[in-house]
Motif scaffolding. Structure first.
Motif, short mmCIF file in Angstrom:
data_model
loop_
_atom_site.label_atom_id
_atom_site.label_comp_id
_atom_site.label_asym_id
_atom_site.label_seq_id
_atom_site.Cartn_x
_atom_site.Cartn_y
_atom_site.Cartn_z
N LYS A 2 0.90 -1.37 -0.03
CA LYS A 2 -0.05 -0.07 0.03
C LYS A 2 0.87 1.23 -0.07
CE LYS A 2 -4.18 -1.74 2.27
NZ LYS A 2 -5.03 -1.78 3.35
N LYS A 3 2.10 1.26 0.81
CA LYS A 3 2.78 2.23 0.75
C LYS A 3 4.03 2.22 0.00
CE LYS A 3 5.56 4.98 4.29
NZ LYS A 3 6.12 4.96 5.77
N HIS A 4 4.36 1.12 -0.73
CA HIS A 4 5.45 1.11 -1.58
C HIS A 4 5.13 0.07 -2.83
CE1 HIS A 4 8.02 2.81 1.54
NE2 HIS A 4 7.58 1.84 2.20
N PRO A 5 4.18 0.42 -3.77
CA PRO A 5 3.65 -0.23 -4.75
C PRO A 5 4.87 -0.75 -5.86
CG PRO A 5 2.80 1.68 -4.94
CD PRO A 5 3.63 1.93 -3.46
N LYS A 6 5.77 -0.09 -5.90
CA LYS A 6 6.56 -0.15 -6.96
C LYS A 6 7.92 -1.24 -6.65
CE LYS A 6 5.83 4.38 -9.22
NZ LYS A 6 6.44 5.45 -9.81
N ILE A 7 7.92 -1.62 -5.48
CA ILE A 7 8.83 -2.59 -4.91
C ILE A 7 8.67 -3.88 -5.47
CG2 ILE A 7 10.21 -3.50 -2.96
CD1 ILE A 7 10.86 -0.46 -3.57
N GLU A 8 9.47 -4.72 -5.84
CA GLU A 8 9.26 -5.76 -6.41
C GLU A 8 9.84 -7.04 -5.54
OE1 GLU A 8 10.90 -6.19 -10.02
OE2 GLU A 8 9.85 -4.63 -11.12
N PHE A 9 9.05 -8.10 -5.59
CA PHE A 9 9.56 -9.29 -4.73
C PHE A 9 9.85 -10.57 -5.51
CE2 PHE A 9 6.83 -6.43 -2.04
CZ PHE A 9 7.78 -6.40 -0.78
#
Length: 288
Positions: A116-123
């Motif tokens: 919700k806060k960091h939508p562009k971080i990938e996992f």
């Protein structure tokens, strides 16, 4: 000596294939082969062994230098993340090692909060045993790992999450269904499904403390298989509440003797972690 060659070598080892590496990195297979060969030529040592039966493996030198290559790649990713944060353009990849119950019961809630806060971080996720997760952390394959305290490298930095109690699990029509707490002595009369996987030591400790010898009918490694067998009424078992409470047609009760595992997130060093990893760990502290 270029960063892209390090990335290619690391990816080839991870995927075990030049073809898959080429697809993942959007390159031709010949370009991947050339990059590996040119790095080996530059270093004047072979890094990979190509064997038709065993596949692609690391040479002795390769085993020693690959962790350093991965560390360099992590540092480059950290630099990019810092620049992205400074320009309000978040980016980055977090590689997480996890075991079955953490994957199903802890990870979704944590990811939902973080995304919700960091939508562009990938996992990227790796599921394995306690030992495998510890090895992946030590070698730099993953950035963060779900671990059980006492079962991981004491040198890791830990963020405690939850205390997961061992409980008894049984079919929903079993005679235990009316008992909020089951005495260990009650298990003497039951066909017992003994787990041989990650939490076996916790189960054995309970029987040792209570001086009860279970009537073991099955010995099973996979957690899901154990739950399915309990669902079919093939026996009772003891396992982590975190996992068993999510299984359909399986009821659980507490035991008269307490035994638990403390689940935590681990990384090599919080101080040296990337901005994305630090923020993920911070989120975890506020979720659980």
């Amino acid at each position: 000596m270029s960063i892209i060659r390090f990335e290619i070598i690391a990816t080839v080892v991870e995927l075990g294939s030049f073809t898959k590496t080429a697809e993942k990195l959007n390159m031709t297979q010949s370009a991947v082969s050339h990059a590996v060969a040119s790095l080996e030529s530059e270093l004047d040592v072979p890094l990979l062994i190509r064997d038709r039966k065993r596949g692609i493996t690391l040479t002795e030198v390769g085993q020693k230098v690959l962790p350093h290559m991965r560390e360099i790649l992590k540092r480059i990713d950290s630099i990019n993340q810092e620049i992205a944060l400074a320009t309000n353009l978040e980016t980055g990849l977090i590689r997480i090692g996890t075991f079955a119950s953490a994957s199903s019961c802890l990870l979704p809630k944590l990811l939902a909060k973080f995304q919700k806060k960091h939508p562009k971080i990938e996992f990227k996720f790796y599921e394995g045993t306690y030992e495998e997760i510890t090895e992946w952390l030590s070698s730099g394959i993953i950035d963060i790992g779900f671990v059980v305290k006492g079962k991981s490298n004491p040198g890791f930095d830990l963020v405690p999450l939850i205390k997961d109690e061992m409980v008894v699990a049984y079919h929903h029509e079993h005679r235990f269904h009316a008992k909020e707490t089951v005495d260990m002595d009650d298990l003497l009369e039951e066909s017992f499904i003994m787990p041989t996987g990650m939490y076996q030591s916790h189960v054995e400790a309970l029987f040792e403390e209570s001086q009860v010898k279970p009537s073991i009918r099955f010995e099973v490694h996979d957690c899901t298989t154990i739950a399915n067998m309990v669902q079919e009424g093939l026996g009772v078992t003891i396992g982590p509440e975190l996992f068993l409470k999510t299984q359909q047609n399986v009821k659980i009760s507490k035991l008269n003797i307490e035994n638990s595992r403390e689940v935590a997130l681990a990384c090599q060093s919080i101080e040296n972690a990337s901005p994305a990893v630090k923020e993920f760990l911070n989120t975890a502290q506020n979720v659980f």
